[in-house]
Design an enzyme around this catalytic site. Structure first.
Site, PDB file in Angstrom:
ATOM      1  CG  MET A   1       2.125  -1.182   7.310  1.00 34.66           C
ATOM      2  SD  MET A   1       3.317   0.159   7.370  1.00 34.66           S
ATOM      3  CE  MET A   1       4.310  -0.169   5.944  1.00 34.66           C
ATOM      4  CB  CYS A   2      -2.213  -4.662   5.921  1.00 38.31           C
ATOM      5  SG  CYS A   2      -1.584  -6.291   6.368  1.00 38.31           S
ATOM      6  N   GLY A   3      -2.328  -2.331   4.001  1.00 40.77           N
ATOM      7  CA  GLY A   3      -3.100  -1.172   3.579  1.00 40.77           C
ATOM      8  C   GLY A   3      -4.529  -1.595   3.306  1.00 40.77           C
ATOM      9  NE  ARG A  32      -0.716   1.178   5.783  1.00 36.85           N
ATOM     10  CZ  ARG A  32      -0.276   1.682   6.937  1.00 36.85           C
ATOM     11  NH1 ARG A  32       0.352   2.831   6.943  1.00 36.85           N
ATOM     12  NH2 ARG A  32      -0.452   1.034   8.058  1.00 36.85           N
ATOM     13  CB  THR A 149      -1.998  -3.595  -0.285  1.00 38.22           C
ATOM     14  OG1 THR A 149      -1.848  -2.645   0.763  1.00 38.22           O
ATOM     15  CG2 THR A 149      -2.755  -2.954  -1.456  1.00 38.22           C
TER      16      THR A 149
END
Lengths: 302, 231
Positions: A1-3, A32, A149
């Site tokens: 997961m990343c933002g 995230r 992020t």
């Protein structure tokens, strides 16, 4: 997961607010991606013939003056630099290939984060809040910015493995997802002369877009080709010198939400990141459709 | 009857505090009303409710809003993120705006109404829930849907009803394409009657005669007509 987040301001008068608006968006995506964060900001334009390069060295006491002195001697031109934590932004009149060659020879420990006439990329490991503080992003001005992020799943938490990735002048990309055909594609692109600094799949996507743009594609055209040639899961947000684009793969597993008002276009992995924007209550809100290119450029700016 | 309305401002109260307060309501506590302000896209608002409470969320909600709902009525005056009313057992969830992916996923019962559009995978693996989307649904909606009804007032995206079991799909607009083992089926009187009742309950003005029905061709899974009553 990343933002991932992106913000494109439509009015020049809004430029002083970019850093503050963008910082709130990126900070919100810490949930995230708590491992590392990075951003690309499109600020002041350097004159034609000059280049702006953002360099990184892990040692806070590193002598950036030594690079300025060396480049002035080597290129017989005036070089300016502004230090920002582990990064420094240089401006000089010289060609990209010659600059890359000289830095590789004389300063092998220094990494080129970005190169162009407007872009500055900065990224570090640590919480997004600490990265935003370290680079004092809140005070930055500009027309557009994209950020990431990271919650690393497949490769180490390092500065080099953080997003955004840039492989061409004023071009950068942030990615939420994973690509499955990046090794073969990286080899093809290397043969075309695209340089890669990591084994990261997202850097290959940036390299692919650079390659298409060099061949004369528009950003929207390059992204249409990406739908054919990139295999995997992705939500991309892409920045160019005066443009901003969003693309999701045809399966669209990775989230994205967009907002538009007369003042800005914004995208984020989650709506939460958009809630700090002024006028969000009245913004047009939508979820980008799968396999559909959304792009904005300077013509949409007042 | 207790008609008291509790106001909760999520800029001051945490989601956990809100949800715990809602969970502490006795199962037969009557018609308590709750109004939730400043949701600002927060995740897991009003999840796991188990009493006939009415919760009104005044703004956009994040992921998994009203998940696992039993008996409660949750109205969202805005959009919702991924997985609204996921695994709902009973009750009513009403989204006044649009819903993101996987709306009503795996739901066993109750009714989910979405006034706007729902994006991809609406009703994925639904197991008995009824979902009424007044707008359109995205790709892979009703994927592996087992039971219940997905009713779409607008259009449906690619691969509608892929690998569907015994759920029923009704679409008023265009279907981009049908997924594996999903076929168009005859609209019989009982289907029109079901839709008329649903539309009356939801207070929408669709005409049952404008809808087409889709369901399983029963070629892909181990279906035997002698067991039809069990579905």
């Amino acid at each position: 997961m990343c933002g991932i987040v992106g913000l494109f301001l439509k009015k020049k008068s809004q430029a002083p607010r970019l850093g503050a608006l963008f910082s709130d968006m990126l900070g919100c995506m810490a949930s995230r991606g708590p491992d590392s964060a990075g951003f690309a900001i499109y600020g002041a334009t350097v004159p034609a013939g000059s280049l702006k390069l953002t360099l990184q060295h892990p040692d806070l006491a590193f002598s950036w003056e030594s690079i300025t002195a060396d480049l002035e001697r080597h290129f017989r031109t005036t070089v300016t630099h502004a230090v920002n934590s582990t990064h420094a932004v240089f401006v000089l009149r010289a060609g990209e290939a010659a600059i890359r060659r000289r830095l590789r020879e004389a300063f092998p420990g220094v990494k080129i984060m970005s190169l162009g006439r407007r872009i500055e990329i900065m990224k570090e490991v640590g919480s997004p809040a600490s990265v935003l503080d370290r680079f004092q992003v809140r005070r930055m001005r500009g027309s557009h910015a994209i950020g990431h992020t990271r919650m690393a799943t497949e490769s180490a938490v390092t500065t080099a493995g953080s997003h955004p990735f840039s492989t061409g002048q004023d071009l950068c990309l942030v990615h939420n997802g994973s690509l499955s055909n990046h090794n073969r594609l990286r080899e093809q692109l290397r043969r075309e002369g695209i340089e890669f600094q990591t084994d990261n799949d997202s850097e290959v996507a940036a390299g692919y877009l650079s390659s298409r743009l060099r061949r004369g594609d528009t950003l929207a055209g390059a992204l249409q080709h990406a739908l054919q040639d990139l295999d995997g899961f992705y939500t991309f947000t892409i920045g160019t010198r005066d443009g901003f684009a969003v693309l999701r793969d045809p399966v669209a597993c990775k989230p994205a939400v967009m907002a538009e008002t007369p003042d800005y276009v914004a995208m984020a992995s989650e709506y939460r990141s958009l809630t700090s924007l002024p006028g969000i209550e009245k913004a047009k809100l939508w979820e980008p459709e799968p396999a559909t290119v959304y792009s904005w450029n300077a013509q949409t700016r007042e | 009857m207790n008609k008291k309305t509790s106001l909760v401002d999520l800029s001051r109260t945490s989601i956990r505090e809100l949800n715990q307060a809602l969970h502490r309501l006795p199962a037969g506590s009557g018609s308590t009303r709750w109004r939730i302000r400043e949701p600002r896209g927060a995740h897991a608002i009003a999840c796991g409710l188990n009493s006939p409470v009415r919760v009104e969320i005044e703004g956009h909600a994040g992921y998994y809003c009203a998940g696992m709902n039993q008996r409660a009525t949750v109205v969202i005056h805005g959009n919702t993120g991924v997985g609204v009313a996921e695994n709902m057992m009973s009750g009513l969830v009403h989204v006044k705006g649009n819903a993101s992916q996987s709306a009503g996923a795996t739901g066993h019962g109750g009714l989910l109404i979405i006034d706007g559009d729902a994006s991809a995978r609406c009703g994925i693996s639904m197991k008995g829930i009824d979902i009424l989307v007044q707008g359109s649904v995205g790709h892979a909606s009703a994927f592996m849907a087992q039971a219940g009804n997905l009713v779409v007032g607008g259009d449906a995206g690619e691969a509608l009803g892929d690998s569907i079991y015994e759920a029923r799909i009704f679409v008023r607009g265009k279907v981009k394409d049908l997924g594996s083992d999903c076929v168009e089926k005859e609209m019989r009187p009982e289907h029109r009657e079901f839709l008329a009742k649903l539309f009356a309950r939801a207070k929408v003005r669709f005409r049952p005669g404008d809808f087409r029905r889709y369901g399983s061709a029963r070629q892909l899974y181990n279906f035997h007509v002698d067991h039809a009553a069990k579905y």
